[in-house]
Enzyme design. Structure first.
Site, short mmCIF file in Angstrom:
data_model
loop_
_atom_site.label_atom_id
_atom_site.label_comp_id
_atom_site.label_asym_id
_atom_site.label_seq_id
_atom_site.Cartn_x
_atom_site.Cartn_y
_atom_site.Cartn_z
CG PHE A 7 -2.07 -0.88 1.21
CD1 PHE A 7 -3.28 -0.49 0.65
CD2 PHE A 7 -1.97 -2.15 1.75
CE1 PHE A 7 -4.37 -1.35 0.63
CE2 PHE A 7 -3.05 -3.02 1.73
CZ PHE A 7 -4.26 -2.62 1.17
CG ASP A 8 0.95 5.82 -1.88
OD1 ASP A 8 2.09 6.11 -1.46
OD2 ASP A 8 0.13 6.69 -2.24
CG LEU A 9 1.01 6.90 4.57
CD1 LEU A 9 0.11 5.94 5.35
CD2 LEU A 9 2.22 7.30 5.40
CB VAL A 167 -3.10 -0.67 -3.16
CG1 VAL A 167 -4.39 0.16 -3.16
CG2 VAL A 167 -3.43 -2.16 -3.29
#
Length: 216
Positions: A7-9, A167
């Site tokens: 995941f991106d933040l 993502v």
């Protein structure tokens, strides 16, 4: 279908518009550059700060490095808390862990702050690895480097890359995923457009966190 989910933040797990733009304004103000409409600064959500200051303000390397330091002056105290968790994030993370998926964070935000934010929202427990950029602008800051760093730490081999998905919300996430040889999911509630994501070869797009589980 996918066993490893990265995941991106910013713009994905969290909506960090306020914190990032407030700190960019703080940094630019120190150069005498005053921004009245903070929506102009949404472009700072995603890419490495050093490069974005150069692009946005036409700074040279020395000026961009000074701007990053000024940005972090505010961010390290209050900016990192000026964000909110994207709707449905914790429920998705719980679901993924129940299904036995390996979950990691891959963000261009310095790893130190990424860990602080996940702890702040009490969701660190769902992540098998938290990977971010280095504070040194000459170190690991690009998305591909961060993704490669995360993949290496999770010991994902070339065979398992076909079972790995990134993502994120901008083309930086998509380009980084493609360079690493993994699939990508673009979220449309972040700061990239569907047209931009498609143009960069995103594999899937979703309107919300709930739709991700149908792909995974």
């Amino acid at each position: 279908m996918y066993d490893y989910v990265l995941f991106d933040l910013d713009g994905t797990v969290t909506d960090s518009f306020e914190g990032i733009t407030n700190c960019v304004c703080y940094a630019l103000d120190s150069f005498g550059i005053h921004i009245s409409d903070k929506t102009e600064l949404a472009c700072f959500i995603g890419p490495p700060l050093f490069e974005q200051f150069k692009f946005f303000a036409k700074f040279n390397d020395r000026e961009a490095e000074k701007a990053v330091k000024k940005y972090r002056e505010r961010y390290s105290v209050t900016g990192w808390k000026e964000c909110k968790l994207a709707e449905g994030t914790e429920e998705l993370l719980q679901n993924l862990k129940k299904r036995g998926k390996t979950v990691a964070l891959a963000t261009c935000k310095p790893e130190k702050y990424a860990k602080m934010i996940l702890d702040y929202f009490n969701i660190s427990e769902y992540f098998d690895f938290i990977g971010g950029a280095e504070l040194d602008i000459k170190g690991r800051i690009d998305k591909y480097d961060v993704i490669d760093y995360v993949i290496s730490n999770l010991k994902i081999n070339k065979i398992n890359r076909s079972k790995t998905v990134m993502v994120g919300d901008t083309f930086y996430d998509i380009d980084g995923a493609k360079s690493a040889g993994i699939a990508s999911i673009g979220v449309l509630f972040g700061y990239g457009t569907k047209e931009e994501l498609v143009a960069h070869g995103v594999d899937y797009t979703v309107n919300n966190m709930r739709e991700i589980i149908n792909i995974i």
